[in-house]
Design an enzyme around this catalytic site. Sequence first.
Site, PDB file in Angstrom:
ATOM      1  N   ASN A  24     -97.922   1.237  17.586  1.00 17.35           N
ATOM      2  CA  ASN A  24     -98.574   2.347  18.584  1.00 17.35           C
ATOM      3  C   ASN A  24     -98.155   3.791  18.064  1.00 17.35           C
ATOM      4  O   ASN A  24     -98.998   4.600  18.768  1.00 17.35           O
ATOM      5  CB  ASN A  24     -98.280   2.052  19.963  1.00 17.35           C
ATOM      6  CG  ASN A  24     -99.126   0.593  20.554  1.00 17.35           C
ATOM      7  OD1 ASN A  24    -100.218   0.497  20.408  1.00 17.35           O
ATOM      8  ND2 ASN A  24     -97.968  -0.270  20.965  1.00 17.35           N
ATOM      9  N   LYS A  64    -101.294 -14.306  21.897  1.00 17.23           N
ATOM     10  CA  LYS A  64    -101.387 -13.010  21.577  1.00 17.23           C
ATOM     11  C   LYS A  64    -102.945 -12.827  21.608  1.00 17.23           C
ATOM     12  O   LYS A  64    -103.693 -13.283  20.652  1.00 17.23           O
ATOM     13  CB  LYS A  64    -100.786 -12.674  20.193  1.00 17.23           C
ATOM     14  CG  LYS A  64     -99.398 -12.365  20.193  1.00 17.23           C
ATOM     15  CD  LYS A  64     -99.285 -10.916  20.428  1.00 17.23           C
ATOM     16  CE  LYS A  64     -98.442 -10.066  19.852  1.00 17.23           C
ATOM     17  NZ  LYS A  64     -97.903  -8.866  20.286  1.00 17.23           N
ATOM     18  N   LYS A 118     -93.543  -7.716  14.981  1.00 18.72           N
ATOM     19  CA  LYS A 118     -92.899  -6.961  13.961  1.00 18.72           C
ATOM     20  C   LYS A 118     -91.254  -6.651  14.354  1.00 18.72           C
ATOM     21  O   LYS A 118     -90.873  -6.585  13.383  1.00 18.72           O
ATOM     22  CB  LYS A 118     -93.540  -5.412  14.022  1.00 18.72           C
ATOM     23  CG  LYS A 118     -93.405  -4.491  14.929  1.00 18.72           C
ATOM     24  CD  LYS A 118     -92.367  -3.434  14.628  1.00 18.72           C
ATOM     25  CE  LYS A 118     -92.222  -2.335  15.437  1.00 18.72           C
ATOM     26  NZ  LYS A 118     -92.162  -2.824  16.902  1.00 18.72           N
ATOM     27  N   LYS A 122     -87.779  -6.047  21.611  1.00 17.13           N
ATOM     28  CA  LYS A 122     -86.902  -5.156  20.756  1.00 17.13           C
ATOM     29  C   LYS A 122     -85.473  -5.547  21.022  1.00 17.13           C
ATOM     30  O   LYS A 122     -84.666  -5.586  19.979  1.00 17.13           O
ATOM     31  CB  LYS A 122     -87.127  -3.510  21.058  1.00 17.13           C
ATOM     32  CG  LYS A 122     -88.611  -3.179  20.862  1.00 17.13           C
ATOM     33  CD  LYS A 122     -88.840  -1.619  21.197  1.00 17.13           C
ATOM     34  CE  LYS A 122     -90.290  -1.220  21.251  1.00 17.13           C
ATOM     35  NZ  LYS A 122     -91.350  -1.953  20.501  1.00 17.13           N
TER      36      LYS A 122
END
Lengths: 312, 312
Positions: free
Chosen positions: A11, A126, A212, A274
């Site tokens: 993003n 997803k 990621k 994260k």
Amino acid sequence: MARIVIALGGNALGNTPEEQQSMIEAACPALVGLISQGHEIIISHGNGPQVGMINLAFDIAARENKKVSPMPLQECTAMSQGYIGYHLQKGISRELRVQKMPWQVATVITQVVVDPLDPAFQNPTKPIGAFYDEAVAEQMMQADPKLRMKEDSGRGWRRLVPSPKPIDIAERKSILNLLDNEYIVIACGGGGIPVVRDERGDYCGVPAVIDKDFASAKLAEVVGADYLFILTAVDHVCVNFGQPDQKELKTMSTGEADMYIQSGQFGAGSMLPKVEAAVSFVRSGWGKRAVIASLDQAPQAMRNESGTLITL
Amino acid sequence: MARIVIALGGNALGNTPEEQQSMIEAACPALVGLISQGHEIIISHGNGPQVGMINLAFDIAARENKKVSPMPLQECTAMSQGYIGYHLQKGISRELRVQKMPWQVATVITQVVVDPLDPAFQNPTKPIGAFYDEAVAEQMMQADPKLRMKEDSGRGWRRLVPSPKPIDIAERKSILNLLDNEYIVIACGGGGIPVVRDERGDYCGVPAVIDKDFASAKLAEVVGADYLFILTAVDHVCVNFGQPDQKELKTMSTGEADMYIQSGQFGAGSMLPKVEAAVSFVRSGWGKRAVIASLDQAPQAMRNESGTLITL
């Protein structure tokens, strides 16, 4: 000197090629700033908006024109690695020249290995690609019993794909080899091209996407990195985010992180993966550290002047 | 041991992802066969059909859906390098395993430098992307005075882009570094992402395409290759091609090649650039050799049992 894997959010890369190039150029001083402190750098990046756009372009165009083939998701990810890697290469080379540094930069097209028995394959979560009317979606699912689709936030029905966990990085040796020769390596773009090993040991692409942050944590683990930097839009991990008693964390132990995760402190699509990725890397070996910080404060975070440091 | 650059035609790679993977797998025994003879290999490849499809997909989808951006040609080439490189990596890794060879394989996203004063920029000749009606094409050219379009073989009007000559390979050092570490390197896909150097020495992408045979010859020159192999669909370069007195050439000196070129022996879009690229590489240094051969006869061509050997 430390070895650092830096994970950039997809993003943070904008929605058009022009936006992407200019956002990358804006980020490069901070990235190259880390190198000028004497560290070795591997950059991984997300590709959510980019692979979504590539997938959508092929979805639409293949319906309109038979010269365009439908493009499997793993091939779309390979394309996004070339597309984003090219812009990162250009931006970083430029900044290296400005800062008069001798390093080179290279993009490695990366396959990331997942387990064919990962439960994610039974439960795709997803959403990706084009939006369809409910009637069309029903037809598509009847025509292909393996296809899972779901209504996405009132915007229409979209295909769901699995998001399995990474277990290895196929191009680990290529990355290490370049790193040993004073390269800034761009790898694992978009979480990597997801592959499984078949019975002979060969890699086969699977239609999935790998988070990621998890891919970056696995990459950091297999290349023996000292630090995993997860760069995002906020300066710190917060508890009670958006509440009057919001608190920015300067440090967080993995035990504290577990506690915050259990009490639902972190958003599922944003801070949670994260923090989970950071914790998994920190627990992968003695002395490993993770930092979650904002992109423009990366060099300050390396000096403990910004960001949240996650330790064992 | 020789260092060999192998140029594969984009047309040898099929039109869909499935075709591409299977055609690459069929080609890999011949490619890996060269390595098993003890040589160092760099593989470059064309991307005509593939970059055409990517460009067309974005052309169509960007008109239909504002979430898809128009994609400049250089970014489409970067995508095609990821897409084709991924399949080559997979196919070659598999064949290396079958032949029990210790080499690794890596794709390098490659920028190829062109001269901003190259006359090709004043005279775009390569048709690319979607076909338009004459009326639409006229409108488009009026809206963008820089746009050149041309009627293409009765199928409609298409955009023309320049095809400048390569003058350097930006990622030369990355390629050499991997090669020195027992890597099969995939580089310069689609002739490379065309870039010019600006006044500060930074690379800037330009909307153009570089002929893959010329890019491969330049690559072979800058990495100090001994051989340039241009692999195509025919076993030999022929004179009087398709005539009753057609003659297959086993060898050809650069002087003979000049003579045949002048007498119009080679087709402009097919054999001519291959012969020109071979001649330019052979003339770039003492002892350089080029071979034009069919893909499946590559190992035989290395033993002088097939193909056309071009020498000074």
